[in-house]
Design an enzyme around this catalytic site. Structure first.
Site, PDB file in Angstrom:
ATOM      1  CD  GLU A  62      -1.537  -2.453   1.522  1.00  0.00           C
ATOM      2  OE1 GLU A  62      -2.219  -3.429   1.165  1.00  0.00           O
ATOM      3  OE2 GLU A  62      -0.452  -2.570   2.137  1.00  0.00           O
ATOM      4  N   PRO A 270      12.475 -13.979   1.047  1.00  0.00           N
ATOM      5  CG  PRO A 270      13.164 -15.366   2.774  1.00  0.00           C
ATOM      6  CD  PRO A 270      13.678 -14.357   1.803  1.00  0.00           C
ATOM      7  NE  ARG A 271       4.420  -9.783   1.333  1.00  0.00           N
ATOM      8  CZ  ARG A 271       4.191  -8.751   0.531  1.00  0.00           C
ATOM      9  NH1 ARG A 271       5.018  -8.466  -0.445  1.00  0.00           N
ATOM     10  NH2 ARG A 271       3.124  -7.995   0.717  1.00  0.00           N
ATOM     11  CD  GLU A 313      18.821  -3.687   0.415  1.00  0.00           C
ATOM     12  OE1 GLU A 313      19.651  -2.855   0.797  1.00  0.00           O
ATOM     13  OE2 GLU A 313      19.029  -4.924   0.405  1.00  0.00           O
ATOM     14  CG  ASN A 337       2.454  -5.637  -7.036  1.00  0.00           C
ATOM     15  OD1 ASN A 337       2.118  -5.856  -8.191  1.00  0.00           O
ATOM     16  ND2 ASN A 337       2.595  -4.422  -6.560  1.00  0.00           N
ATOM     17  CG  LEU A 339       1.828  -4.268 -10.950  1.00  0.00           C
ATOM     18  CD1 LEU A 339       0.939  -3.120 -10.480  1.00  0.00           C
ATOM     19  CD2 LEU A 339       1.643  -4.499 -12.443  1.00  0.00           C
ATOM     20  CD  GLU A 340       7.700  -4.413  -5.595  1.00  0.00           C
ATOM     21  OE1 GLU A 340       8.399  -5.434  -5.417  1.00  0.00           O
ATOM     22  OE2 GLU A 340       7.246  -3.738  -4.665  1.00  0.00           O
TER      23      GLU A 340
END
Length: 431
Positions: A62, A270-271, A313, A337, A339-340
């Site tokens: 967000e 990792p998330r 990063e 996501n 889109l990155e």
């Protein structure tokens, strides 16, 4: 209704306290900003000089989505100080980097006493909430304070829609406290109205995430590029936002890659930071050579894994990829996501579980800009792509073009917020 809600919230908090305490002890979660979450307003955001706008963005996704919007708000309303709240530690860290730590704070628990303190201290003319954070006390008290309330980049996921509909009678009066809903798609707008949002307050602008701005490139990016060139390292596989149950799959895939390309490199991110230690254990068990990003000093990475045990990063590190695999999608957690990596024009592979990003993934699939693969077929697909540079380039090029074709939601959203804030100022002058 609000008294009952607050009582249930208190009971829930009491029941969850042992779990929170355990997570604090084990992983340090929830410890940061604890007093702020309980209603202690940090001195840095008290009594802003002049007028203010409060933007709430839950976490990293967000924060990235509203970054460009916040920049535009600062230009359009220089007399307003923009203050940003987040819920997660990672969101807090990123927001602090982007907007200055003095403008960022932790979102308080939705108790009236805590919300009143913040609203009294900040006195916002406008409250902007990213995506769908429907906190009843917050919305009611923000409206009662005289602020206009807008929910931007709003979406109602497939998973949450049935629950919202079930509680429609209770939710409807809560949504009446919102002055404007700016939805991502017409389907999201339809769902908002189905759960009680007034039709005349719902608009569609597109997805702000298409307009996201990459953070400044970290030093590690240049260091990795130099190391890669000097050591003659091979193919770079970037696996981002992985979750529990996926690293084992990906490490097995990388072993197959190394059999064909011994100088290949994997960047594994990792998330959730609290899982870094767990992934270290998996890497040790795998017998693969690996480095921790926080301890890597520039040694050649040929044939090894770099565990990205850092925050903020990854978005830039996708630029290094010959191929990216986005996690959260090979186990049923809804995906992450894409889109990155698309911003860098690199080829993207995801698993079948992408419900949280259904519209984005469906759009990219329709334009041959992403591959959706089952875990059982992943190794074979990776092998094919690494052997076919033309297919990789076509996939990456289509991803970038698709991203660029859907940009513009920020401008539409900004215009609607300008109208909303203008109406707030007119009401203030009339009063």
């Amino acid at each position: 209704m609000y008294l009952i809600y607050s009582a249930l919230l208190a009971v829930g908090l009491l029941i969850a306290t042992p779990y929170w305490l355990l997570e604090m002890l084990r992983h340090g979660k929830y410890r940061k900003g604890l007093l702020q979450r309980l209603g202690k307003v940090p001195i840095s955001v008290r009594d802003p000089d002049g007028q203010s706008i409060w933007v709430h963005a839950v976490s990293v996704g967000e924060v990235l989505a509203v970054s460009k919007l916040i920049g535009k708000l600062r230009v359009e309303f220089p007399q307003h100080r923009i203050l940003i709240s987040t819920t997660t530690d990672t969101g807090q860290a990123l927001a602090s980097k982007r907007f200055g730590a003095g403008n960022v704070f932790y979102f308080p628990l939705d108790f009236s006493f805590a919300m009143r303190r913040y609203l009294a201290a900040i006195r916002p003319d406008l409250v902007v909430i990213a995506e769908t954070e429907f906190w009843p006390n917050f919305l009611r008290l923000a409206r009662d304070s005289g602020a206009q309330v807008a929910v931007v980049n709003a979406r109602i996921s497939d998973r949450s829609f049935p629950g919202y509909r079930r509680w429609k009678k209770i939710l409807r009066p809560v949504l009446q406290d919102v002055s404007l809903f700016v939805a991502q798609t017409s389907e999201d707008a339809r769902r908002l109205m189905k759960i009680g949002a007034p039709e005349d307050r719902v608009a569609v602008a597109g997805n702000l995430k298409f307009d996201f701005v990459l953070p400044p490139a970290p030093q590690i990016l240049g260091k990795l590029k130099s190391s890669h060139a000097e050591s003659g390292a091979g193919t770079v596989l970037v696996c981002g936002s992985t979750v529990d149950g996926e690293e084992t799959i990906l490490l097995d895939v990388f072993k197959d890659v190394l059999a064909q390309y011994p100088s290949a490199v994997m960047l594994l991110a990792p998330r959730h930071p609290e899982r870094f230690g767990q992934v270290v254990n998996l890497l040790q068990e795998s017998n693969l050579k690996f480095w921790l990003r926080t301890q890597w000093g520039g040694s050649p990475l040929n044939g090894s894994v770099l565990l990205v045990d850092s925050i903020g990063e990854l978005a830039n590190l996708y630029a290094l990829a010959d191929l990216t695999i986005i996690g959260g999608s090979f186990v049923p957690t809804g995906g992450h996501n894409i889109l990155e990596p698309a911003q860098h024009g690199v080829p993207i592979v995801v698993g079948p579980h992408t419900e949280n990003f259904r519209d984005i993934v469906n759009l990219f699939r329709s334009r041959d800009a992403v591959l959706v693969i089952n875990a059982t077929d992943l190794a074979k697909t990776v092998s094919r792509l690494l052997a076919d540079r033309n297919e990789r380039q076509a996939l990456g090029r289509a991803a970038l073009q698709t991203l660029q074709s859907k940009q513009g939601a920020t401008a539409v959203t900004l215009q609607k917020l300008k109208v909303l804030l203008s109406s707030r100022e007119q009401e203030a002058h009339t009063a």
